[in-house]
Design a protein around this motif. Structure first.
Motif, PDB file in Angstrom:
ATOM      1  N   ALA A 145     -39.674  -7.650 -30.724  1.00 20.05           N
ATOM      2  CA  ALA A 145     -40.738  -8.447 -31.343  1.00 20.05           C
ATOM      3  C   ALA A 145     -40.204  -9.176 -32.572  1.00 20.05           C
ATOM      4  O   ALA A 145     -40.474 -10.364 -32.775  1.00 20.05           O
ATOM      5  CB  ALA A 145     -41.916  -7.553 -31.710  1.00 20.05           C
ATOM      6  N   GLU A 146     -39.425  -8.487 -33.394  1.00 20.78           N
ATOM      7  CA  GLU A 146     -38.871  -9.103 -34.595  1.00 20.78           C
ATOM      8  C   GLU A 146     -37.885 -10.211 -34.239  1.00 20.78           C
ATOM      9  O   GLU A 146     -37.859 -11.264 -34.883  1.00 20.78           O
ATOM     10  CB  GLU A 146     -38.197  -8.034 -35.462  1.00 20.78           C
ATOM     11  N   GLU A 147     -37.098  -9.994 -33.190  1.00 25.27           N
ATOM     12  CA  GLU A 147     -36.165 -11.033 -32.733  1.00 25.27           C
ATOM     13  C   GLU A 147     -36.933 -12.286 -32.309  1.00 25.27           C
ATOM     14  O   GLU A 147     -36.543 -13.409 -32.637  1.00 25.27           O
ATOM     15  CB  GLU A 147     -35.328 -10.489 -31.577  1.00 25.27           C
ATOM     16  N   LEU A 148     -38.044 -12.098 -31.594  1.00 21.80           N
ATOM     17  CA  LEU A 148     -38.869 -13.232 -31.167  1.00 21.80           C
ATOM     18  C   LEU A 148     -39.497 -13.925 -32.372  1.00 21.80           C
ATOM     19  O   LEU A 148     -39.496 -15.155 -32.448  1.00 21.80           O
ATOM     20  CB  LEU A 148     -39.953 -12.774 -30.187  1.00 21.80           C
ATOM     21  N   ARG A 149     -40.037 -13.161 -33.309  1.00 27.78           N
ATOM     22  CA  ARG A 149     -40.623 -13.767 -34.513  1.00 27.78           C
ATOM     23  C   ARG A 149     -39.600 -14.648 -35.236  1.00 27.78           C
ATOM     24  O   ARG A 149     -39.942 -15.687 -35.787  1.00 27.78           O
ATOM     25  CB  ARG A 149     -41.122 -12.690 -35.468  1.00 27.78           C
ATOM     26  N   GLY A 150     -38.346 -14.215 -35.233  1.00 30.69           N
ATOM     27  CA  GLY A 150     -37.292 -14.967 -35.904  1.00 30.69           C
ATOM     28  C   GLY A 150     -36.991 -16.309 -35.268  1.00 30.69           C
ATOM     29  O   GLY A 150     -36.362 -17.173 -35.900  1.00 30.69           O
ATOM     30  N   LYS A 161     -44.822 -15.891 -35.475  1.00 31.37           N
ATOM     31  CA  LYS A 161     -45.775 -15.297 -34.538  1.00 31.37           C
ATOM     32  C   LYS A 161     -45.061 -14.844 -33.270  1.00 31.37           C
ATOM     33  O   LYS A 161     -43.982 -15.304 -32.949  1.00 31.37           O
ATOM     34  CB  LYS A 161     -46.878 -16.299 -34.179  1.00 31.37           C
ATOM     35  N   LEU A 162     -45.715 -13.937 -32.559  1.00 28.23           N
ATOM     36  CA  LEU A 162     -45.197 -13.478 -31.263  1.00 28.23           C
ATOM     37  C   LEU A 162     -45.615 -14.478 -30.187  1.00 28.23           C
ATOM     38  O   LEU A 162     -46.553 -14.253 -29.440  1.00 28.23           O
ATOM     39  CB  LEU A 162     -45.733 -12.085 -30.931  1.00 28.23           C
ATOM     40  N   ASN A 163     -44.922 -15.593 -30.142  1.00 26.90           N
ATOM     41  CA  ASN A 163     -45.215 -16.640 -29.164  1.00 26.90           C
ATOM     42  C   ASN A 163     -44.537 -16.287 -27.848  1.00 26.90           C
ATOM     43  O   ASN A 163     -43.398 -16.664 -27.607  1.00 26.90           O
ATOM     44  CB  ASN A 163     -44.714 -17.993 -29.668  1.00 26.90           C
ATOM     45  N   PHE A 164     -45.244 -15.541 -27.019  1.00 31.46           N
ATOM     46  CA  PHE A 164     -44.664 -15.184 -25.732  1.00 31.46           C
ATOM     47  C   PHE A 164     -45.594 -15.626 -24.625  1.00 31.46           C
ATOM     48  O   PHE A 164     -46.791 -15.784 -24.851  1.00 31.46           O
ATOM     49  CB  PHE A 164     -44.339 -13.680 -25.657  1.00 31.46           C
ATOM     50  N   PRO A 165     -45.032 -15.875 -23.454  1.00 29.31           N
ATOM     51  CA  PRO A 165     -43.631 -15.726 -23.113  1.00 29.31           C
ATOM     52  C   PRO A 165     -42.772 -16.863 -23.668  1.00 29.31           C
ATOM     53  O   PRO A 165     -43.190 -18.011 -23.697  1.00 29.31           O
ATOM     54  CB  PRO A 165     -43.615 -15.719 -21.587  1.00 29.31           C
ATOM     55  N   THR A 166     -41.593 -16.486 -24.101  1.00 27.33           N
ATOM     56  CA  THR A 166     -40.566 -17.429 -24.540  1.00 27.33           C
ATOM     57  C   THR A 166     -39.292 -17.098 -23.770  1.00 27.33           C
ATOM     58  O   THR A 166     -38.953 -15.925 -23.615  1.00 27.33           O
ATOM     59  CB  THR A 166     -40.301 -17.318 -26.051  1.00 27.33           C
ATOM     60  N   LYS A 225     -34.586 -22.936 -26.616  1.00 27.78           N
ATOM     61  CA  LYS A 225     -35.809 -22.118 -26.629  1.00 27.78           C
ATOM     62  C   LYS A 225     -36.901 -22.841 -25.860  1.00 27.78           C
ATOM     63  O   LYS A 225     -37.182 -24.009 -26.117  1.00 27.78           O
ATOM     64  CB  LYS A 225     -36.213 -21.884 -28.086  1.00 27.78           C
ATOM     65  N   LEU A 226     -37.522 -22.144 -24.911  1.00 28.13           N
ATOM     66  CA  LEU A 226     -38.621 -22.699 -24.118  1.00 28.13           C
ATOM     67  C   LEU A 226     -39.823 -21.767 -24.240  1.00 28.13           C
ATOM     68  O   LEU A 226     -39.757 -20.606 -23.837  1.00 28.13           O
ATOM     69  CB  LEU A 226     -38.216 -22.807 -22.649  1.00 28.13           C
ATOM     70  N   ARG A 227     -40.922 -22.276 -24.778  1.00 27.45           N
ATOM     71  CA  ARG A 227     -42.125 -21.461 -24.893  1.00 27.45           C
ATOM     72  C   ARG A 227     -43.068 -21.823 -23.753  1.00 27.45           C
ATOM     73  O   ARG A 227     -43.529 -22.947 -23.664  1.00 27.45           O
ATOM     74  CB  ARG A 227     -42.827 -21.680 -26.224  1.00 27.45           C
ATOM     75  N   ASN A 228     -43.309 -20.849 -22.882  1.00 26.88           N
ATOM     76  CA  ASN A 228     -44.253 -21.011 -21.781  1.00 26.88           C
ATOM     77  C   ASN A 228     -44.013 -22.325 -21.025  1.00 26.88           C
ATOM     78  O   ASN A 228     -44.932 -23.123 -20.855  1.00 26.88           O
ATOM     79  CB  ASN A 228     -45.674 -20.937 -22.335  1.00 26.88           C
ATOM     80  N   PRO A 229     -42.786 -22.552 -20.541  1.00 26.91           N
ATOM     81  CA  PRO A 229     -42.473 -23.843 -19.909  1.00 26.91           C
ATOM     82  C   PRO A 229     -43.082 -23.972 -18.508  1.00 26.91           C
ATOM     83  O   PRO A 229     -43.357 -22.978 -17.836  1.00 26.91           O
ATOM     84  CB  PRO A 229     -40.950 -23.813 -19.808  1.00 26.91           C
ATOM     85  N   TYR A 230     -43.278 -25.218 -18.109  1.00 24.13           N
ATOM     86  CA  TYR A 230     -43.602 -25.478 -16.708  1.00 24.13           C
ATOM     87  C   TYR A 230     -42.386 -25.091 -15.875  1.00 24.13           C
ATOM     88  O   TYR A 230     -41.244 -25.158 -16.342  1.00 24.13           O
ATOM     89  CB  TYR A 230     -43.904 -26.963 -16.469  1.00 24.13           C
ATOM     90  N   LYS A 231     -42.631 -24.694 -14.639  1.00 26.57           N
ATOM     91  CA  LYS A 231     -41.540 -24.297 -13.738  1.00 26.57           C
ATOM     92  C   LYS A 231     -40.473 -25.383 -13.663  1.00 26.57           C
ATOM     93  O   LYS A 231     -39.281 -25.104 -13.707  1.00 26.57           O
ATOM     94  CB  LYS A 231     -42.100 -24.002 -12.338  1.00 26.57           C
ATOM     95  N   GLU A 232     -40.894 -26.641 -13.583  1.00 29.61           N
ATOM     96  CA  GLU A 232     -39.954 -27.759 -13.483  1.00 29.61           C
ATOM     97  C   GLU A 232     -39.088 -27.888 -14.739  1.00 29.61           C
ATOM     98  O   GLU A 232     -37.905 -28.218 -14.657  1.00 29.61           O
ATOM     99  CB  GLU A 232     -40.709 -29.075 -13.224  1.00 29.61           C
ATOM    100  N   ASP A 233     -39.680 -27.629 -15.903  1.00 30.93           N
ATOM    101  CA  ASP A 233     -38.907 -27.687 -17.144  1.00 30.93           C
ATOM    102  C   ASP A 233     -37.893 -26.555 -17.215  1.00 30.93           C
ATOM    103  O   ASP A 233     -36.752 -26.753 -17.638  1.00 30.93           O
ATOM    104  CB  ASP A 233     -39.820 -27.648 -18.368  1.00 30.93           C
TER     105      ASP A 233
END
Length: 92
Positions: free
Chosen positions: A44-49, A55-60, A67-75
């Motif tokens: 969690a701390e690694e993701l926050r960094g 914030k815990l922006n997942f899925p990343t 870094k891709l946060r909640n990407p479309y499958k094509e992306d």
């Protein structure tokens, strides 16, 4: 398949979006690390960094330094193909 960047999936086992990305990454047959941010505070701390808002922006998903946060499958497929030497198809 040398020089493959480290692929990490930050998420939670109970999250349907995280499980969707696990399925997509499994289909690539590329090695990746699943980091459960709810079960492991270090993950969690690694993701926050990764984010200025801490914030815990997942899925990343990270592919090396990308870094891709909640990407479309094509992306996701586009970045895997761009950053990894071999051509991939995730889903037919």
């Amino acid at each position: 398949m040398n020089n493959i960047p480290v692929i990490k999936l930050y998420g939670a086992s109970g999250c349907h979006k995280t499980n969707y990305y696990k399925i997509l990454l499994d289909k690539t047959e590329l090695p990746y690390q699943f980091l459960d941010v709810e079960k492991n505070e270090d993950h969690a701390e690694e993701l926050r960094g990764l984010y200025d808002n801490r914030k815990l922006n997942f899925p990343t998903i990270t592919i090396g330094k990308k870094k891709l946060r909640n990407p479309y499958k094509e992306d996701l497929e586009k970045w895997l193909n761009k950053l990894i030497p071999s051509k991939l198809t995730i889903i037919e």
